[in-house]
Design a protein around this motif. Structure first.
Motif, short mmCIF file in Angstrom:
data_model
loop_
_atom_site.label_atom_id
_atom_site.label_comp_id
_atom_site.label_asym_id
_atom_site.label_seq_id
_atom_site.Cartn_x
_atom_site.Cartn_y
_atom_site.Cartn_z
N ASP A 108 -5.40 13.01 -2.78
CA ASP A 108 -4.50 14.16 -2.87
C ASP A 108 -3.16 13.88 -2.20
O ASP A 108 -2.10 14.27 -2.68
CB ASP A 108 -5.16 15.41 -2.25
CG ASP A 108 -5.63 15.17 -0.82
OD1 ASP A 108 -6.31 14.16 -0.57
OD2 ASP A 108 -5.30 16.00 0.07
N GLY A 109 -3.20 13.14 -1.09
CA GLY A 109 -1.96 12.86 -0.35
C GLY A 109 -1.01 12.00 -1.16
O GLY A 109 0.19 12.28 -1.27
N ASN B 172 -9.54 15.52 -0.77
CA ASN B 172 -10.26 15.77 0.49
C ASN B 172 -9.36 16.53 1.47
O ASN B 172 -9.55 16.48 2.67
CB ASN B 172 -10.79 14.46 1.10
CG ASN B 172 -9.67 13.46 1.36
OD1 ASN B 172 -8.49 13.80 1.32
ND2 ASN B 172 -10.03 12.22 1.65
N GLY C 96 -7.34 11.50 4.60
CA GLY C 96 -8.67 11.21 5.13
C GLY C 96 -8.73 9.90 5.91
O GLY C 96 -9.27 9.84 7.01
N CYS C 97 -8.16 8.84 5.34
CA CYS C 97 -8.33 7.53 5.98
C CYS C 97 -7.57 7.45 7.30
O CYS C 97 -8.05 6.84 8.25
CB CYS C 97 -7.92 6.41 5.03
SG CYS C 97 -6.16 6.30 4.72
N SER D 253 0.83 -1.21 0.00
CA SER D 253 0.00 0.00 0.00
C SER D 253 0.86 1.26 0.00
O SER D 253 0.80 2.08 0.91
CB SER D 253 -0.96 -0.01 1.19
OG SER D 253 -1.90 1.04 1.05
C1 LIG Z 1 4.67 5.92 1.47
C2 LIG Z 1 3.58 5.85 2.48
N1 LIG Z 1 3.61 6.67 3.54
C3 LIG Z 1 2.62 6.62 4.47
C4 LIG Z 1 1.60 5.73 4.36
C5 LIG Z 1 0.50 5.70 5.44
N2 LIG Z 1 -0.74 6.20 4.83
C6 LIG Z 1 -1.64 5.35 4.31
S1 LIG Z 1 -2.90 6.15 3.60
C7 LIG Z 1 -2.29 7.65 4.00
C8 LIG Z 1 -3.01 8.91 3.59
C9 LIG Z 1 -3.39 8.93 2.14
O1 LIG Z 1 -3.93 10.17 1.80
P1 LIG Z 1 -4.71 10.36 0.45
O2 LIG Z 1 -3.92 9.80 -0.67
O3 LIG Z 1 -5.11 11.79 0.32
O4 LIG Z 1 -5.99 9.45 0.61
P2 LIG Z 1 -7.20 9.61 1.64
O5 LIG Z 1 -6.79 8.91 2.88
O6 LIG Z 1 -7.44 11.05 1.87
O7 LIG Z 1 -8.33 8.90 1.00
C10 LIG Z 1 -1.09 7.53 4.71
C11 LIG Z 1 -0.29 8.65 5.22
C12 LIG Z 1 1.61 4.88 3.23
N3 LIG Z 1 0.68 3.96 3.01
N4 LIG Z 1 2.60 4.99 2.29
#
Ligand SMILES: Cc1ncc(C[n+]2csc(CCOP(=O)(O)OP(=O)(O)O)c2C)c(N)n1
Ligand SMILES: [Mg+2]
Length: 617
Positions: free
Chosen positions: A472-473, A499, A503-504, A445
């Motif tokens: 977005d993250g 978002n 978010g998750c 993931s």
């Molecule tokens: C490289 C990496 N760093 C940290 C994580 C932990 N992590 C899983 S989901 C997430 C946030 C994802 O944000 P976004 O892509 O905006 O999706 P949303 O949760 O908002 O749907 C994080 C920090 C990860 N899976 N992979």
């Protein structure tokens, strides 16, 4: 014995060898390496770079923007090719090489083949320390590339040119072995890349690799058949191994003949068409109510090609039947025996066929199959509600999924995703109709996989409409292979759900009693909140872009841009707090035992209760 030889540098030998490795796809002989992704530096430009230039007509080299991005694209290529073809990635030493270590781990976890060729420091040590060399005070053999060791199935450092002969042979063995398959790292010392050697000509003979289909041991087969014959409430967990073994037709026949419902893992989703009456959909933490209800009651679980990771097993609290028996049908004993599984070491296709033969007329209780059908009907109704259109200004992820699903029409599509809230929603709600139509990297993931992954999938499946869904993250973490996709004319569509934060993880934080802290942008330490214009950002790299304000606008934009030949990015703002409530299962995320926060104490109580239903060992 006098062998005919050819004088080449070590790097030239690597390049030539790679061009001679072939496989058979649809009856046609094709190169097993789909190409090489390369970012050059002093550690590989003179040696590997010169060698790749010479073979560029038969083994194309693609210039990427970021080593992790290119490695993720290469891995996506292998996954989308069901591991039948793969790519190599070459980098310089130090930072370039280390940028690929995350991807090596990703490939390692997901059991996907990729050949890493990072440059390494001088074997002769004369110029030490070279630029970007990590110097070990107590160990003269250490280099940055040692970080690849725990995340490579096979690691070798080439300090003499002739070492490449056994190393490349071993590399091919690992890359094509269904059980051991994973990343291979050949760390190529800079000076040795350029050193000449008289290689035997036979080393460059063409070689054709076809997948090995391992037959089950007869005793294991007999026990597996006996266990399943005694089952009243069996289910099949379809994992990624079903797809890699290209056993989807056999799975369908097996399920139908014996009346056994199928549930799918993230890697196994699309093993059966969504519309198949025995496909209960996703299982586990992000499972459908239909699949999870059956899993709770099941007396025999036939896990086919699954690693049984915590999302699949609901952290081992999903299966509630005291008499539960697990049959691990897997090419890899490590996976087959997990959780006291009864191993059936075999290729998935072969194993299913052999088992079915031995099961004869066995059929699960009609009431069990009927229960499955009813559960599925109920789930489909809930899923339709979650994905229905809306005029909300901030739609849910599920509603965006619904729009994307409606807009793809009857076209052959591959959905790509990896991290955030989307994987859970897509696992439940995406309606994959053909094997490989759902491409989720949920072993590691890895945020940032999505865009690069889209590129790799498009290179593997040029005839498929590739749709990347990304938060977005994740987009912020790694997006620069959009530029590579424009360079290569590899068009895919990115639907970016903004978002304004993680978010998750914010939701997980709330569920574990935490304060809203450091996940959504509004909850971060900031002087000013960034207003990120994602459409403008992607447009700057050459993408076609749209910012849409609603679900109907999203559907219209998807239809309008379907014919575009350049990678397209469509941005929509979404609600960070809504997820699909129906279905799902507890996930073991450790809650603090002591805290000043009342919410944490409450969450801890719930956590301790949940732990009681966890099976161990
Ligand atoms: C490289 C990496 N760093 C940290 C994580 C932990 N992590 C899983 S989901 C997430 C946030 C994802 O944000 P976004 O892509 O905006 O999706 P949303 O949760 O908002 O749907 C994080 C920090 C990860 N899976 N992979
Ligand atoms: Mg987000």
């Amino acid at each position: 014995m006098s062998q005919k030889t050819v004088r080449l540098t070590m790097a030239q030998a690597v390049a030539r060898f790679l061009t001679r490795q072939m496989t058979i796809i649809d009856g046609k002989r094709v190169p097993i390496f789909g190409g090489v992704f390369a970012i050059f530096g002093h550690g590989n430009v003179a040696g590997v770079g010169e060698a790749l230039y010479a073979v560029r007509e038969t083994l194309p080299t693609y210039r990427a923007q970021n080593e992790q991005g290119m490695a993720n694209a290469a891995i996506a290529f292998a996954k989308a090719s069901f591991r039948r073809r793969f790519m190599a990635c070459t980098s310089s030493i130090g930072p370039g090489a280390l940028n690929m270590v995350t991807s090596a781990a990703l490939a390692h976890v997901n059991r996907l083949p990729v050949l890493f060729l990072p440059g390494d420091v001088f074997a002769n040590r004369r110029p030490d320390p070279v630029l970007q060399q990590v110097e070990g005070f107590g160990d003269g053999t250490i280099s940055a590339n040692d970080c690849f060791r725990p995340v490579s199935r096979y690691f070798d450092r080439i300090t003499r040119p002739e070492q490449i002969i056994p190393a490349l042979r071993r590399a091919m063995q690992v890359l094509t072995d269904p059980a051991d398959c994973g990343p291979v790292t050949l760390s190529l010392c800079q000076d040795v890349q350029a050193e000449a050697y008289d290689y035997p000509e036979s080393f460059f003979d063409e070689k054709v690799w076809v997948p090995r289909r391992i037959e089950p041991d007869l005793d294991e087969l007999a026990s597996a058949i006996a266990t399943l014959k005694a089952a009243k409430k069996p289910i099949i967990i379809a994992g990624g191994g079903v797809l890699y073994s290209e056993a989807t037709a056999e799975l369908k026949d097996f399920a139908e003949k014996h009346g056994i419902p199928v549930v799918e893992t993230q890697a196994g989703k699309s093993a059966l068409p969504h519309s198949h009456p025995l496909n209960m959909g996703s299982v586990g933490v992000t499972g459908t109510s239909a699949a999870n209800r059956l899993a709770e009651e099941a007396d025999v679980v036939l896990a086919v090609g699954s690693r049984l990771q915590d999302f699949t097993t609901g952290s081992w609290a999903l299966f509630k039947n005291d008499e539960l028996k697990i049959i691990g049908l897997n090419v890899q004993p490590f996976d087959a025996g997990k959780h006291d599984g009864q191993p059936l070491i075999s290729d998935a296709r072969t194993g299913l066929n052999r088992m079915s033969g031995g099961l004869g007329g066995y059929k699960a209780d009609a009431s069990w199959t009927e229960k499955a059908r009813a559960g599925k009907a109920e789930w489909l109704e809930a899923a339709d509600k979650a994905t229905a259109t809306t005029n909300a200004t901030l739609p849910s992820d599920a509603q965006v999924i619904g729009a994307v699903q409606r807009a793809r029409g009857g076209r052959k599509t591959t959905l790509v995703c990896a991290a955030g809230g989307l994987p859970g929603e897509l696992h439940k709600l995406w309606q994959a109709e053909e094997p490989g139509g759902y491409h989720m990297e949920y072993g590691f993931s890895t945020m940032g996989y999505e865009v690069a992954g889209g590129l790799g999938v498009k290179l593997a499946k040029p005839d498929s409409d590739v749709i990347v869904m990304v938060g977005d993250g994740s987009y912020m973490m790694l997006n620069s292979e959009i530029a590579s996709s424009i360079m290569l004319g590899a068009k895919f569509t990115i639907v970016l759900l903004d978002n304004a934060g993680y978010g998750c993880i914010n939701r997980l934080q709330m569920e574990t009693g935490g304060a809203n802290f450091n996940n959504l942008l509004r909850d971060t330490h900031h002087v000013e909140l960034p207003q990120i214009d994602f459409a403008a950002h992607a447009a700057a790299m050459g993408a076609v872009t749209r910012k849409v304000g609603s679900i109907p606008e999203l559907e219209a934009a998807l239809a309008e841009t379907a014919g575009e030949t350049r990678t397209t990015v469509i941005v929509i703002d979404t609600d960070p707090l809504i997820t699909t409530e129906t279905g799902g299962h507890w996930w073991d995320v450790a809650v603090p035992e002591v805290s000043d926060r009342e919410q944490v104490k409450v969450a801890r109580e719930g956590y301790e209760k949940a732990l009681q239903s966890q099976r161990f060992g």
